[in-house]
Write an enzyme that holds these catalytic residues in place. Structure first.
Site, PDB file in Angstrom:
ATOM      1  N   HIS A 121       0.828  -1.211   0.000  1.00  0.00           N
ATOM      2  CA  HIS A 121       0.000   0.000   0.000  1.00  0.00           C
ATOM      3  C   HIS A 121       0.860   1.257   0.000  1.00  0.00           C
ATOM      4  CE1 HIS A 121      -3.399  -2.644   0.919  1.00  0.00           C
ATOM      5  NE2 HIS A 121      -2.615  -3.188   1.844  1.00  0.00           N
ATOM      6  N   SER A 131      16.496  15.292 -20.873  1.00  0.00           N
ATOM      7  CA  SER A 131      15.472  16.338 -20.869  1.00  0.00           C
ATOM      8  C   SER A 131      15.974  17.508 -21.698  1.00  0.00           C
ATOM      9  CB  SER A 131      15.181  16.806 -19.440  1.00  0.00           C
ATOM     10  OG  SER A 131      14.431  18.002 -19.436  1.00  0.00           O
TER      11      SER A 131
END
Length: 451
Positions: free
Chosen positions: A169, A294
Site C-alpha cells: 500500500h 530532458s
C-alpha cells in the site's frame, strides 16, 4: 505523399520500422497473399494425393514445381495479384487466377479447375491466418518473450542476496530480497508461456457452410471429414475445428489474444515497479554518451525504456481486447466484419515486440544502488515489529500485537536502539531477548524458492 518510414501513419511501419520489419513476413498484405497461395497449392497437392481420378497424372516433379510457386513468391507476384483484384474485386479469387496462370505455364492447364475446388474464401483465409500466426509466434514473438524471461531469471539470481525494503500500500513493509521481487515477474511470465502450449492454432476448412457440401456432392465416395482433418492437422500443422459455420469460430484465436493480454499486463506491472525503484533510487541507469534526458533539465536520465514498454503494451492490449471480443461474434453463418478486423492482428503483435525490445534495453541499463537499499532498510526498523510480535505469540506472551502497535505508532522515529530498548522491557528470558535483537531489516527476509 509516397509511403516511407517518415510518411507512414502508423508508428509500427514508421518510427519503429527497424524494430518490427521482421513481422512483415507474417502480417503484411504481401504475407497474407503469400500464405493464401501456399494453402491453395498445398490443398491442390492434397487432392492429387487422394488421388482424385482427374489428378492421377500429377507427379512428384509437378508437386515440386507447384511448391516452388509459393517458395519463390515475390513482391512482383503479389503486385500482379493486386492488379487482378482491381478487376475481380475479390482478393481470394485473384489468388486462384494467379495460380492457374502459373500452372498453365507448367503445362498443367487440363487440371486448372481443381484449384480452389469446392472451397469458399474462408477455407483459405481461416487456414492462412492461423498458419501465419503460428509461425510468427513460434519463430519471432515467443522467442522474444523467452529472452525477457531469461534476463529476468538472470537478474533474480544476480540480486538474490540483496535485502530490500518492501512496500505494501505504498508503506514500508516486511523486507524482501530484490532478486525474489524480480523472480516474481519471471515466474509469472513463465507460467503464461507454459499455458500457451495448451492453446491450439485452430483453423476452419469445410466448404461454404462448413459441411463439405460441394465435395460430398461431387465425390460422395470419399471421406471428406477425414481428408480435411488430415490436410489441416498434418499438412498445415494446425488444428481443424470440426463444427463451424462459413468461418472459423475464433474462440481459440480469442484465447491467444487473452493470453497475450495477460502476458502484457505482467510486463506493464514489471515496467511500473522498475520505474518506481528507479524513482526511489534503488537503481541507477547506465548513461550513454551523447544522449539527452530532458530538453530543459541537463541532470535528468529518464526511465524511458520502461515508459516506452508500458505505452506500447497498453496500445497492444487495447487492440487485443477488441479482437478477442469481436471475432467470436458473427451474424448467422458469417458477416464480413471479421475480414477487416483480422488484417489488424499484426499491429498489436508489433507493439508487443517494440515493448519487449524496450524492456530488454532498459533492464540492460540498470545498475544497482546498494547504498540506497541499505539506507532505506536502516531508516525503517519498525518493519521488524512483525517479527517480534510473531515470536512473542509463539511464546504465549500476552497481547504482543498490541504492544508492538503501541511502540511503532508513536510520533517518533523507530530505530535499532528503540527496538532493542523495547525488547529489554519484555518479561522474557535473556536468551530470547538476545535472539530477538538478532533480527534486523537486513536479515528479516524470509525464504524464497529458486526459479
Amino acid at each position: 505523399m509516397k509511403l516511407e518510414e517518415l510518411t507512414a501513419i502508423s508508428p509500427v511501419d514508421g518510427r519503429y520500422r527497424n524494430k518490427t520489419s521482421n513481422y512483415a513476413t507474417y502480417f503484411s498484405e504481401f504475407a497474407l497473399i503469400h500464405y493464401r497461395v501456399r494453402v491453395e497449392i498445398e490443398y491442390f497437392i492434397a487432392l492429387a494425393e487422394i488421388p482424385l481420378p482427374q489428378l492421377t497424372q500429377i507427379t512428384e516433379e509437378n508437386k515440386k514445381s507447384l511448391r516452388g510457386i509459393y517458395e519463390n513468391f515475390s513482391l512482383e507476384d503479389a503486385q500482379s495479384i493486386k492488379e487482378t483484384e482491381k478487376v475481380t474485386n475479390h482478393d481470394v479469387k485473384s489468388v486462384e487466377y494467379f495460380i492457374k496462370e502459373k500452372m498453365t505455364a507448367l503445362g498443367l492447364e487440363n487440371v486448372l479447375e481443381f484449384v480452389h475446388f469446392g472451397l469458399t474464401s474462408q477455407d483459405v483465409n481461416n487456414t492462412a491466418i492461423p498458419l501465419s500466426l503460428k509461425e510468427a509466434f513460434e519463430q519471432e514473438l515467443f522467442p522474444e518473450f523467452d529472452k525477457v524471461f531469461e534476463v529476468l531469471k538472470a537478474l533474480a539470481e544476480q540480486w538474490d542476496a540483496h535485502s530490500m525494503l518492501a512496500f505494501t500500500h505504498g508503506q514500508p513493509a516486511s523486507p524482501t530480497k530484490l532478486g525474489k521481487e524480480i523472480a516474481v515477474f519471471a515466474y509469472r511470465l513463465q507460467q503464461q508461456i507454459k499455458t500457451a502450449a495448451a492453446i491450439p492454432y485452430s483453423a476452419k476448412f469445410g466448404g461454404a457452410t462448413g459441411n463439405f457440401n460441394a465435395h460430398q456432392l461431387a465425390y460422395p465416395e470419399y471421406n471428406w471429414i477425414e481428408f480435411g482433418n488430415k490436410f489441416v492437422n498434418e499438412g498445415l500443422g494446425l488444428d481443424r475445428a470440426l463444427f463451424t459455420t462459413q468461418i472459423e469460430n475464433y474462440d481459440f484465436l480469442a484465447a491467444w489474444f487473452d493470453l497475450l493480454k495477460r502476458m502484457n499486463n505482467i510486463l506493464v506491472d514489471l515496467s511500473r515497479d522498475i520505474w518506481q525503484y528507479i524513482s526511489l533510487g534503488y537503481f541507477k541507469q547506465k548513461i550513454k554518451a551523447g544522449e539527452v534526458g530532458s530538453s530543459a533539465m541537463p541532470h535528468k536520465v529518464n526511465p524511458i525504456d520502461f515508459e516506452n514498454a508500458e505505452g506500447n503494451l497498453g496500445i497492444a492490449n487495447a487492440i487485443l481486447e477488441h479482437l478477442a471480443a469481436k471475432l467470436p461474434v458473427s451474424r448467422l453463418q458469417r458477416d464480413l466484419t471479421d475480414s477487416t478486423v483480422l488484417r489488424n492482428i499484426g499491429v498489436p503483435v508489433a507493439h508487443i515486440s517494440i515493448a519487449l525490445q524496450s524492456l530488454l534495453k532498459g533492464l540492460g541499463k540498470l545498475e544497482l544502488n546498494e547504498n540506497k537499499l541499505a539506507e532505506d532498510l536502516e531508516a525503517n526498523w519498525a518493519v521488524v515489529a512483525e517479527a517480534i510480535q510473531t515470536v512473542l505469540r509463539r511464546e504465549g506472551y500476552p497481547k504482543p500485537y498490541e504492544a508492538l502497535k503501541a511502540l511503532t505508532r508513536k510520533n517518533e522515529k523507530i530505530t535499532q536502539q528503540s527496538i532493542h530498548a523495547f525488547i529489554e522491557t519484555l518479561e522474557i528470558s535473556d536468551e530470547l531477548k538476545a535472539s530477538l535483537k538478532e533480527v534486523s531489516p537486513f536479515n528479516y527476509t524470509g525464504v524464497q524458492p529458486k526459479l
